[in-house]
Design a protein around this motif. Structure first.
Motif, short mmCIF file in Angstrom:
data_model
loop_
_atom_site.label_atom_id
_atom_site.label_comp_id
_atom_site.label_asym_id
_atom_site.label_seq_id
_atom_site.Cartn_x
_atom_site.Cartn_y
_atom_site.Cartn_z
N ALA A 1 1.00 1.08 43.45
CA ALA A 1 -0.36 1.35 42.63
C ALA A 1 -1.32 1.98 43.32
CB ALA A 1 -0.95 -0.37 42.60
N GLU A 2 -1.57 1.24 44.74
CA GLU A 2 -2.12 2.26 45.49
C GLU A 2 -1.86 3.52 45.89
OE1 GLU A 2 -5.12 1.09 46.86
OE2 GLU A 2 -4.47 -0.47 46.10
N VAL A 3 -0.42 4.04 45.72
CA VAL A 3 0.35 5.43 45.86
C VAL A 3 -0.07 5.67 44.84
CG1 VAL A 3 1.98 6.78 45.82
CG2 VAL A 3 2.06 4.97 47.54
N LEU A 4 -0.31 5.69 43.62
CA LEU A 4 0.00 5.93 42.80
C LEU A 4 -1.76 6.65 42.44
CD1 LEU A 4 2.27 4.47 39.98
CD2 LEU A 4 2.09 7.00 40.17
N THR A 5 -2.65 5.50 42.26
CA THR A 5 -4.20 5.78 42.02
C THR A 5 -4.54 6.95 43.10
OG1 THR A 5 -4.24 3.21 41.89
CG2 THR A 5 -6.46 4.90 42.50
N ALA A 6 -4.16 7.47 44.11
CA ALA A 6 -4.30 8.34 45.55
C ALA A 6 -3.90 10.24 45.39
CB ALA A 6 -3.93 7.82 47.19
N VAL A 7 -2.75 9.57 43.96
CA VAL A 7 -2.25 11.44 43.87
C VAL A 7 -3.11 11.42 42.43
CG1 VAL A 7 0.01 11.31 41.77
CG2 VAL A 7 0.74 10.10 44.30
N ALA A 8 -3.31 10.40 41.86
CA ALA A 8 -4.01 10.59 40.31
C ALA A 8 -5.36 11.01 40.41
CB ALA A 8 -4.07 9.47 39.40
N ILE A 9 -6.17 10.77 41.74
CA ILE A 9 -7.59 11.12 42.09
C ILE A 9 -7.03 12.33 42.43
CG2 ILE A 9 -8.55 9.36 41.87
CD1 ILE A 9 -8.66 8.92 44.73
N SER A 10 -6.40 13.18 43.06
CA SER A 10 -6.34 14.45 44.22
C SER A 10 -6.05 16.02 43.36
CB SER A 10 -5.20 13.89 45.30
OG SER A 10 -4.94 15.63 45.66
N GLU A 11 -6.13 16.66 43.40
CA GLU A 11 -6.13 17.61 42.91
C GLU A 11 -4.94 17.94 43.50
OE1 GLU A 11 -9.91 20.11 42.62
OE2 GLU A 11 -11.33 17.88 42.02
N ARG A 12 -4.23 17.77 44.45
CA ARG A 12 -3.16 18.50 45.06
C ARG A 12 -2.42 17.65 45.20
NH1 ARG A 12 -3.78 17.14 49.88
NH2 ARG A 12 -6.35 16.65 50.60
N ARG A 13 -1.03 17.68 46.12
CA ARG A 13 -0.04 17.10 46.71
C ARG A 13 -0.70 16.42 47.96
NH1 ARG A 13 5.57 18.16 46.54
NH2 ARG A 13 5.88 19.80 44.31
N LEU A 14 -0.66 15.26 48.47
CA LEU A 14 -0.64 14.27 49.24
C LEU A 14 -0.17 14.78 50.40
CD1 LEU A 14 -1.31 11.08 47.61
CD2 LEU A 14 -3.27 12.40 48.17
N THR A 15 -0.92 14.54 51.22
CA THR A 15 -0.58 14.88 52.98
C THR A 15 0.60 13.50 53.13
OG1 THR A 15 -1.98 13.92 54.10
CG2 THR A 15 -2.27 16.93 53.79
N LEU A 16 1.09 13.46 54.34
CA LEU A 16 1.73 12.37 54.39
C LEU A 16 0.92 11.50 55.68
CD1 LEU A 16 4.58 13.22 56.86
CD2 LEU A 16 5.16 12.30 54.04
N ASP A 17 0.05 11.89 55.87
CA ASP A 17 -2.27 11.36 56.79
C ASP A 17 -1.79 10.95 55.48
OD1 ASP A 17 -1.07 11.76 59.48
OD2 ASP A 17 -2.58 13.33 58.85
#
Length: 51
Positions: A23-39
């Motif tokens: 759920a934490e990862v999905l939340t981070a992805v949902a609020i990002s406008e691009r692919r997430l970096t590994l960091d």
């Protein structure tokens, strides 16, 4: 079936923790406008703190 109906003697703590991390990862992805970096993924998973 709501969470109130669950028998607390037969829950799977590991599975619940994995669901929370997902759920934490999905939340981070949902609020990002691009692919997430590994960091950024590490941050979402609580593996390192944001600078």
């Amino acid at each position: 079936m709501g969470h109130d109906d669950l028998d607390s003697r037969v829950h799977d703590r590991v599975a619940l923790d994995e669901i929370a991390l997902y759920a934490e990862v999905l939340t981070a992805v949902a609020i990002s406008e691009r692919r997430l970096t590994l960091d950024e993924l590490d941050d979402a998973l609580g593996l390192r703190t944001s600078a």
